[in-house]
Design an enzyme around this catalytic site. Sequence first.
Site, PDB file in Angstrom:
ATOM      1  N   ASN A  25       2.365   3.548   7.085  1.00 13.24           N
ATOM      2  CA  ASN A  25       3.208   2.599   6.361  1.00 13.24           C
ATOM      3  C   ASN A  25       3.975   3.232   5.208  1.00 13.24           C
ATOM      4  OD1 ASN A  25       3.950  -0.188   5.160  1.00 13.24           O
ATOM      5  ND2 ASN A  25       2.735   0.755   3.535  1.00 13.24           N
ATOM      6  N   TYR A  84      18.066   6.632   5.170  1.00 12.75           N
ATOM      7  CA  TYR A  84      16.925   5.733   5.352  1.00 12.75           C
ATOM      8  C   TYR A  84      16.953   5.123   6.745  1.00 12.75           C
ATOM      9  CZ  TYR A  84      13.998   1.590   5.078  1.00 12.75           C
ATOM     10  OH  TYR A  84      13.052   0.623   5.342  1.00 12.75           O
ATOM     11  N   LEU A 126      -7.144   3.163   8.787  1.00 13.14           N
ATOM     12  CA  LEU A 126      -6.545   3.957   7.712  1.00 13.14           C
ATOM     13  C   LEU A 126      -5.126   3.451   7.478  1.00 13.14           C
ATOM     14  CD1 LEU A 126      -6.675   7.820   7.322  1.00 13.14           C
ATOM     15  CD2 LEU A 126      -4.609   6.542   6.822  1.00 13.14           C
ATOM     16  N   ASP A 155      -0.244  12.037  -3.593  1.00 13.37           N
ATOM     17  CA  ASP A 155       1.196  12.017  -3.347  1.00 13.37           C
ATOM     18  C   ASP A 155       1.412  12.433  -1.903  1.00 13.37           C
ATOM     19  OD1 ASP A 155       3.919  12.306  -3.168  1.00 13.37           O
ATOM     20  OD2 ASP A 155       4.104  13.751  -4.803  1.00 13.37           O
ATOM     21  N   LYS A 175      14.273   5.704   9.971  1.00 17.66           N
ATOM     22  CA  LYS A 175      13.567   4.633  10.668  1.00 17.66           C
ATOM     23  C   LYS A 175      13.926   4.597  12.153  1.00 17.66           C
ATOM     24  CE  LYS A 175      11.254   3.325   7.106  1.00 17.66           C
ATOM     25  NZ  LYS A 175       9.793   3.588   7.053  1.00 17.66           N
TER      26      LYS A 175
END
Length: 259
Positions: free
Chosen positions: A85, A150, A4, A58, A154
């Site tokens: 991802n 951001y 997936l 979404d 991460k």
Amino acid sequence: MYALVTGASRGIGRALALLLARRGYDLLLVARSEDQLTALAQEIGTLHQRQARVLALDLAAPGAAETVAAWARQQTDQLTVLVNNAGYGLWGRFEALSLAEQQNMLQLNMALPVALTHLLLPALHQVPRAYVLNVASTAAYQAVPSLALYAASKAFLLSFSRGLRYELKATNVSVTCLSPGATTTSFADRAGMGAELQATANKVSMTAEAVAEAAVAGLLAGEAEVVPGVLNKVSAGLTSFVPKGIVEKIAAGIYEKYL
């Protein structure tokens, strides 16, 4: 065996889906664009003779993780690979960017992979060997002015991956974190980066296909972290030795001067 992939319609997600199909996996593809997913599914069937099923959604919407997990369980009882991802960045000063948009980014970059992993781990435990790939960034290794949230999202994903990996070390599930640097994708456009900054990044960009090759090789080898490219490995490694203030000043020199 099924894999997936979220955010599969373009960029690194698309490259990962094609490569996993080449490695013999059938695919469950999830992203917002149904047209792009359908085209990718057809390409996977034509090139690699693997089955690919699509879900247009979404992924930042409330309940998205639950929807994806329920759909995946309906499609197969042989889920072997989960690739988290989907995600994006926002470039600009924190106080100048929309709070709502930044919160949407955090939902997609952090909350979605956490929820999806939690919901699908029971399925992954049902196969002999399973893998989770979380896609972070070299920004995970440092604070980045003008990409503050951001980079923080991460860093969260990297820490989550390593902690979960340790918890699962005696099980059949291996967890790997992929941290690519600049890559030739639509990331810069989505982040709102100007042409000058994009031109600078393009000088050291890797292709999505090269990133995917490194990612899948590291994933199936059971590596904890994959940082594709020599330059990216060096820059990520240096953050452990260079004082944080200097690293942040260098990052600001690259990104803030184009604001």
